[in-house]
Design a protein around this motif. Structure first.
Motif, PDB file in Angstrom:
ATOM      1  N   LYS A  39       0.822  -1.208   0.000  1.00  0.00           N
ATOM      2  CA  LYS A  39       0.000   0.000   0.000  1.00  0.00           C
ATOM      3  C   LYS A  39       0.858   1.260   0.000  1.00  0.00           C
ATOM      4  O   LYS A  39       2.039   1.212   0.336  1.00  0.00           O
ATOM      5  N   LEU A  41       2.319   4.422   1.578  1.00  0.00           N
ATOM      6  CA  LEU A  41       2.684   4.672   2.972  1.00  0.00           C
ATOM      7  C   LEU A  41       3.186   6.100   3.149  1.00  0.00           C
ATOM      8  O   LEU A  41       3.510   6.784   2.182  1.00  0.00           O
ATOM      9  N   CYS A 103       0.671   2.057  13.098  1.00  0.00           N
ATOM     10  CA  CYS A 103       1.963   2.593  12.686  1.00  0.00           C
ATOM     11  C   CYS A 103       3.045   1.586  13.067  1.00  0.00           C
ATOM     12  O   CYS A 103       2.819   0.689  13.875  1.00  0.00           O
ATOM     13  N   VAL A 120       6.352   4.933  10.196  1.00  0.00           N
ATOM     14  CA  VAL A 120       5.604   4.726   8.960  1.00  0.00           C
ATOM     15  C   VAL A 120       4.173   4.316   9.282  1.00  0.00           C
ATOM     16  O   VAL A 120       3.931   3.540  10.200  1.00  0.00           O
ATOM     17  N   GLU A 121       3.229   4.859   8.500  1.00  0.00           N
ATOM     18  CA  GLU A 121       1.836   4.449   8.587  1.00  0.00           C
ATOM     19  C   GLU A 121       1.234   4.463   7.194  1.00  0.00           C
ATOM     20  O   GLU A 121       1.801   5.054   6.270  1.00  0.00           O
ATOM     21  N   GLU A 122       0.092   3.817   7.053  1.00  0.00           N
ATOM     22  CA  GLU A 122      -0.587   3.764   5.765  1.00  0.00           C
ATOM     23  C   GLU A 122      -1.043   5.172   5.372  1.00  0.00           C
ATOM     24  O   GLU A 122      -1.469   5.957   6.217  1.00  0.00           O
ATOM     25  N   ARG A 123      -0.935   5.476   4.093  1.00  0.00           N
ATOM     26  CA  ARG A 123      -1.391   6.777   3.606  1.00  0.00           C
ATOM     27  C   ARG A 123      -2.907   6.746   3.451  1.00  0.00           C
ATOM     28  O   ARG A 123      -3.471   5.820   2.874  1.00  0.00           O
TER      29      ARG A 123
END
Length: 152
Positions: A39, A41, A103, A120-123
């Motif tokens: 996905k 990110l 995250c 980092v986390e999903e956009r």
């Protein structure tokens, strides 16, 4: 973390900037080092660390860990809040629920800059999600951002 990811890429310049953090496009790459897997990110960097301690990996790692713990706590609280709403008979099923992003911390070992911890986390897909507030006091629907100059 995508199971096929062998490399990562992070943009040099942020696409978003808040009062506390910078947001960078972040990608997990396949074995060839070019194909994006998984996905979209976002990597987040503390404004304080970016502006004052760029080379301080310990400060960066502590920031990432603290942010992740805080976000995980917020997610647990949101889940409890949502469960309470579901339990209440007077709350309509269409009432929006709170959802927090997962995250993680990617530890990157770059040949040019060395080790680097990145949060980092999903956009978010902005067509599906509504951002209701900012870190600087703005709330969706307000015409003017409030000022807090004379508050004690």
């Amino acid at each position: 973390h995508h199971e096929e990811a062998k490399h990562v890429a992070i943009h040099q310049h942020p696409f978003g900037e808040g009062k506390e953090r910078f947001a960078y496009r972040f990608y997990e790459l396949g074995q060839d080092g070019r194909s994006i897997v998984g996905k979209a990110l976002v990597a987040k960097e503390s404004r304080y660390i970016q502006e004052n301690n760029l080379g301080n990996e310990l400060a960066r790692k502590k920031y990432s860990q603290r942010f992740c713990r805080t976000q995980q706590l917020a997610k647990r609280i949101a889940n409890e809040f949502n469960a309470k709403l579901d339990w209440l008979h007077r709350v309509d099923d269409r009432t929006p629920r709170i959802e927090m992003l997962e995250c993680c911390i990617h530890e990157i070992d770059d040949i040019f800059i060395g080790k680097l911890s990145v949060l980092v986390e999903e956009r978010l897909d902005e067509s599906k999600w509504q951002k209701w507030n900012s870190n600087s006091g703005f709330v969706h629907g307000m015409k003017v951002k409030p000022t807090f100059e004379n508050c004690e």
